[in-house]
Scaffold this active site. Structure first.
Site, PDB file in Angstrom:
ATOM      1  N   ASP A   1      -5.118   1.743  -4.676  1.00 46.04           N
ATOM      2  CA  ASP A   1      -4.592   0.383  -4.485  1.00 46.04           C
ATOM      3  C   ASP A   1      -5.521  -0.528  -3.671  1.00 46.04           C
ATOM      4  O   ASP A   1      -5.360  -1.754  -3.697  1.00 46.04           O
ATOM      5  CB  ASP A   1      -3.234   0.421  -3.763  1.00 46.04           C
ATOM      6  CG  ASP A   1      -2.214   1.260  -4.499  1.00 46.04           C
ATOM      7  OD1 ASP A   1      -2.383   1.463  -5.711  1.00 46.04           O
ATOM      8  OD2 ASP A   1      -1.253   1.726  -3.853  1.00 46.04           O
TER       9      ASP A   1
ATOM     10  N   ARG B   1       4.358  13.293   0.007  1.00 44.30           N
ATOM     11  CA  ARG B   1       4.707  12.022   0.666  1.00 44.30           C
ATOM     12  C   ARG B   1       5.561  12.279   1.910  1.00 44.30           C
ATOM     13  O   ARG B   1       6.353  11.430   2.305  1.00 44.30           O
ATOM     14  CB  ARG B   1       5.413  11.100  -0.325  1.00 44.30           C
ATOM     15  CG  ARG B   1       4.485  10.617  -1.451  1.00 44.30           C
ATOM     16  CD  ARG B   1       4.876   9.243  -1.927  1.00 44.30           C
ATOM     17  NE  ARG B   1       4.083   8.799  -3.064  1.00 44.30           N
ATOM     18  CZ  ARG B   1       3.001   8.032  -2.940  1.00 44.30           C
ATOM     19  NH1 ARG B   1       2.606   7.651  -1.750  1.00 44.30           N
ATOM     20  NH2 ARG B   1       2.345   7.659  -4.023  1.00 44.30           N
ATOM     21  N   GLU B   2       5.415  13.452   2.512  1.00 43.05           N
ATOM     22  CA  GLU B   2       6.144  13.795   3.746  1.00 43.05           C
ATOM     23  C   GLU B   2       5.847  12.765   4.849  1.00 43.05           C
ATOM     24  O   GLU B   2       4.691  12.440   5.111  1.00 43.05           O
ATOM     25  CB  GLU B   2       5.688  15.190   4.197  1.00 43.05           C
ATOM     26  CG  GLU B   2       6.136  15.592   5.596  1.00 43.05           C
ATOM     27  CD  GLU B   2       7.639  15.753   5.740  1.00 43.05           C
ATOM     28  OE1 GLU B   2       8.235  16.481   4.936  1.00 43.05           O
ATOM     29  OE2 GLU B   2       8.221  15.134   6.664  1.00 43.05           O
TER      30      GLU B   2
ATOM     31  N   THR C   1      -0.037   7.138   5.479  1.00 48.89           N
ATOM     32  CA  THR C   1      -0.742   8.227   6.167  1.00 48.89           C
ATOM     33  C   THR C   1      -1.347   7.735   7.481  1.00 48.89           C
ATOM     34  O   THR C   1      -1.310   8.440   8.494  1.00 48.89           O
ATOM     35  CB  THR C   1      -1.858   8.781   5.243  1.00 48.89           C
ATOM     36  OG1 THR C   1      -1.258   9.124   4.004  1.00 48.89           O
ATOM     37  CG2 THR C   1      -2.537   9.990   5.846  1.00 48.89           C
TER      38      THR C   1
ATOM     39  N   ARG D   1       2.675  -6.797 -27.220  1.00 47.52           N
ATOM     40  CA  ARG D   1       2.817  -5.347 -27.034  1.00 47.52           C
ATOM     41  C   ARG D   1       2.439  -4.997 -25.608  1.00 47.52           C
ATOM     42  O   ARG D   1       1.530  -5.595 -25.036  1.00 47.52           O
ATOM     43  CB  ARG D   1       1.891  -4.591 -27.984  1.00 47.52           C
ATOM     44  CG  ARG D   1       2.271  -4.696 -29.441  1.00 47.52           C
ATOM     45  CD  ARG D   1       3.468  -3.780 -29.748  1.00 47.52           C
ATOM     46  NE  ARG D   1       3.685  -3.691 -31.173  1.00 47.52           N
ATOM     47  CZ  ARG D   1       4.412  -4.528 -31.895  1.00 47.52           C
ATOM     48  NH1 ARG D   1       5.003  -5.564 -31.308  1.00 47.52           N
ATOM     49  NH2 ARG D   1       4.575  -4.351 -33.193  1.00 47.52           N
TER      50      ARG D   1
ATOM     51  N   GLY E   1      -1.065  -0.553  -8.166  1.00 47.68           N
ATOM     52  CA  GLY E   1      -1.557  -1.348  -7.038  1.00 47.68           C
ATOM     53  C   GLY E   1      -0.518  -1.555  -5.955  1.00 47.68           C
ATOM     54  O   GLY E   1      -0.788  -2.177  -4.942  1.00 47.68           O
ATOM     55  N   HIS E   2       0.722  -1.061  -6.234  1.00 50.39           N
ATOM     56  CA  HIS E   2       1.824  -1.218  -5.291  1.00 50.39           C
ATOM     57  C   HIS E   2       2.038  -2.710  -5.045  1.00 50.39           C
ATOM     58  O   HIS E   2       2.177  -3.435  -6.016  1.00 50.39           O
ATOM     59  CB  HIS E   2       1.521  -0.429  -4.008  1.00 50.39           C
ATOM     60  CG  HIS E   2       2.764  -0.046  -3.283  1.00 50.39           C
ATOM     61  ND1 HIS E   2       2.911  -0.258  -1.935  1.00 50.39           N
ATOM     62  CD2 HIS E   2       3.922   0.494  -3.708  1.00 50.39           C
ATOM     63  CE1 HIS E   2       4.114   0.144  -1.564  1.00 50.39           C
ATOM     64  NE2 HIS E   2       4.740   0.599  -2.631  1.00 50.39           N
TER      65      HIS E   2
ATOM     66  N   TYR F   1      -0.259   6.895 -14.390  1.00 52.02           N
ATOM     67  CA  TYR F   1      -0.991   7.875 -13.581  1.00 52.02           C
ATOM     68  C   TYR F   1      -2.375   8.204 -14.113  1.00 52.02           C
ATOM     69  O   TYR F   1      -3.143   8.866 -13.426  1.00 52.02           O
ATOM     70  CB  TYR F   1      -0.144   9.141 -13.416  1.00 52.02           C
ATOM     71  CG  TYR F   1       1.101   8.816 -12.643  1.00 52.02           C
ATOM     72  CD1 TYR F   1       1.089   8.784 -11.259  1.00 52.02           C
ATOM     73  CD2 TYR F   1       2.270   8.438 -13.303  1.00 52.02           C
ATOM     74  CE1 TYR F   1       2.202   8.413 -10.538  1.00 52.02           C
ATOM     75  CE2 TYR F   1       3.397   8.065 -12.597  1.00 52.02           C
ATOM     76  CZ  TYR F   1       3.358   8.055 -11.207  1.00 52.02           C
ATOM     77  OH  TYR F   1       4.454   7.671 -10.491  1.00 52.02           O
TER      78      TYR F   1
HETATM   79  O1  F6P Z   1      -0.414   4.259  -3.862  1.00 48.04           O
HETATM   80  C1  F6P Z   1      -0.891   4.719  -5.058  1.00 48.04           C
HETATM   81  C2  F6P Z   1       0.134   4.569  -6.123  1.00 48.04           C
HETATM   82  O2  F6P Z   1      -0.400   5.129  -7.285  1.00 48.04           O
HETATM   83  C3  F6P Z   1       0.626   3.145  -6.380  1.00 48.04           C
HETATM   84  O3  F6P Z   1      -0.315   2.386  -7.094  1.00 48.04           O
HETATM   85  C4  F6P Z   1       1.919   3.413  -7.088  1.00 48.04           C
HETATM   86  O4  F6P Z   1       2.802   2.342  -6.936  1.00 48.04           O
HETATM   87  C5  F6P Z   1       2.435   4.633  -6.395  1.00 48.04           C
HETATM   88  O5  F6P Z   1       1.317   5.264  -5.822  1.00 48.04           O
HETATM   89  C6  F6P Z   1       3.145   5.640  -7.257  1.00 48.04           C
HETATM   90  O6  F6P Z   1       3.685   6.602  -6.414  1.00 48.04           O
HETATM   91  P1  F6P Z   1       4.198   8.050  -6.825  1.00 48.04           P
HETATM   92  O7  F6P Z   1       3.028   8.968  -6.868  1.00 48.04           O
HETATM   93  O8  F6P Z   1       5.107   8.434  -5.696  1.00 48.04           O
HETATM   94  O9  F6P Z   1       4.899   7.924  -8.130  1.00 48.04           O
END
Ligand code: F6P
Length: 344
Positions: free
Chosen positions: A139, A78-79, A117, A261, A182-183, A267
């Site tokens: 996303d 994430r640079e 990016t 629940r 989905g951010h 991930y």
């Molecule tokens: O942008 C993709 C994503 O998976 C989002 O859905 C999520 O909020 C974020 O990245 C998680 O980021 P990281 O990999 O930095 O934990």
């Protein structure tokens, strides 16, 4: 007449990974090498490799057998080279990028990534370098394209998870809350919610109120529908320090007495092999990026509009988000079938 020198291009993958990155790398590389005789370099770990001159040469051999692989053979990070950080000391990252680009004799850099990016790619173009962007992210929130690759795979994974929740929810007569990524966008929740038959779908673009969510759950019980599936996007507004799903589950249990629940898919949505649709989309984007570079079109992002490949200037994409329109046809369809978005 002297022969024209073959082009030399660099590829990097940046931001969160997603299924289809290797298919895109392969699509670029094979087209560039086989069709245009180009030389292809791959930078390691996103913009980090470009700053620190860490790269590998990609020949056809390195591109074989990677189509179906999840993740990215190049690595990612994430640079953000244009963001001034306290820990960077005196390193001038934009200057290093320019220096390394020139040192390697690149004709173009291909940046595969999401919004962040594309923003960086637009800034690199402003340095006077040639750049092409390829939109990827689970996303689906990159502006300027109808779809990003990675999204279809994430939706497929989320849908399968919802399918599995139905049976256990039914057995126990519970409310199952599933949180998807989905951010700030609700695309995965909307699509997987529809594909998985969610009863309530909560997305950041439609403000919900918890009373309406609980009313819907109670109504279902009164109608002898003994269980409910609630699909929740991670970006919905909840009190600080709470996760979306745990907050909704807590409220449902407290206000309705229905056992709830939660499941956070996390991930799992980003890992593993891409779907056939994502393999095709990533390959199309990659091959198209190589083709536009061969004809000298730069500083654009490749995109899909009405199922046709297109390009859009990076300067237009930069800083914008593709969010779900609350009146999106899928939202309307869901509503017309009784699905609640928690806003009634
Ligand atoms: O942008 C993709 C994503 O998976 C989002 O859905 C999520 O909020 C974020 O990245 C998680 O980021 P990281 O990999 O930095 O934990």
């Amino acid at each position: 007449m002297s022969e024209k020198k073959a082009k030399r291009i660099g590829i990097l993958t940046a931001g969160g990974d997603c299924p289809g990155l290797n298919a895109a790398i392969r699509g670029i590389g094979k087209t560039a090498i086989v069709n245009h005789g180009m030389e292809v370099l791959g930078f390691v770990s996103g913009y980090t490799g470009l700053i620190h001159l860490e790269y590998v040469e990609l020949k056809e051999q390195q591109l074989s057998g990677i189509l179906t692989l999840g993740g990215t053979i190049l690595g990612t990070s994430r640079e953000k080279p244009f963001k001034i950080s306290q820990t960077d000391g005196n390193i001038n990252k934009p200057e290093l990028i320019k220096e390394n680009y020139d040192k390697l004799g690149l004709d173009c850099l291909i940046c595969i990534g999401g919004n962040g990016t594309m923003k960086t790619a637009a800034k690199i173009a402003e340095l006077g370098l040639n750049v092409v962007g390829i939109p990827k992210t689970i996303d689906n929130d990159v502006w300027g394209t109808d779809i990003t690759f990675g999204f279809d795979s994430a939706v497929a994974i989320a849908t399968e998870a919802i399918d599995r929740l139905h049976t256990t929810a039914n057995s126990h007569q519970r409310a199952m809350i599933i949180e998807v990524m989905g951010h700030d966008a609700g695309w995965i929740a909307l699509y997987a919610g529809m594909a998985g038959g969610g009863d309530i779908i909560l997305i950041p673009e439609i403000e919900f109120n918890i009373r309406s969510v609980c009313k819907k759950i109670e109504k279902r019980f009164e109608e002898k529908k003994p269980y409910s599936i609630v699909v929740v996007a991670e970006g919905i507004k909840v009190p600080e320090n709470k996760h979306a799903a745990s907050y909704i589950a807590e409220c449902i249990t407290n206000y309705t007495g229905v056992e709830a629940r939660e499941t956070r898919l996390g991930y799992l949505q980003r890992g593993g092999s891409p779907t056939a649709m994502d393999r095709i989309l990533a390959t199309r984007y990659g091959a198209y990026a190589a083709e536009i570079i061969a004809r000298g079109e730069y500083n654009v992002m490749v995109a899909l509009r009405d199922n046709k490949l297109a390009t859009i200037p990076l300067s237009e994409v930069e800083g914008k988000l593709n969010l779900v329109n609350p009146h999106h046809p899928l939202v309307k369809k869901c509503r017309s079938m009784g699905v609640s978005f928690g806003d009634e």
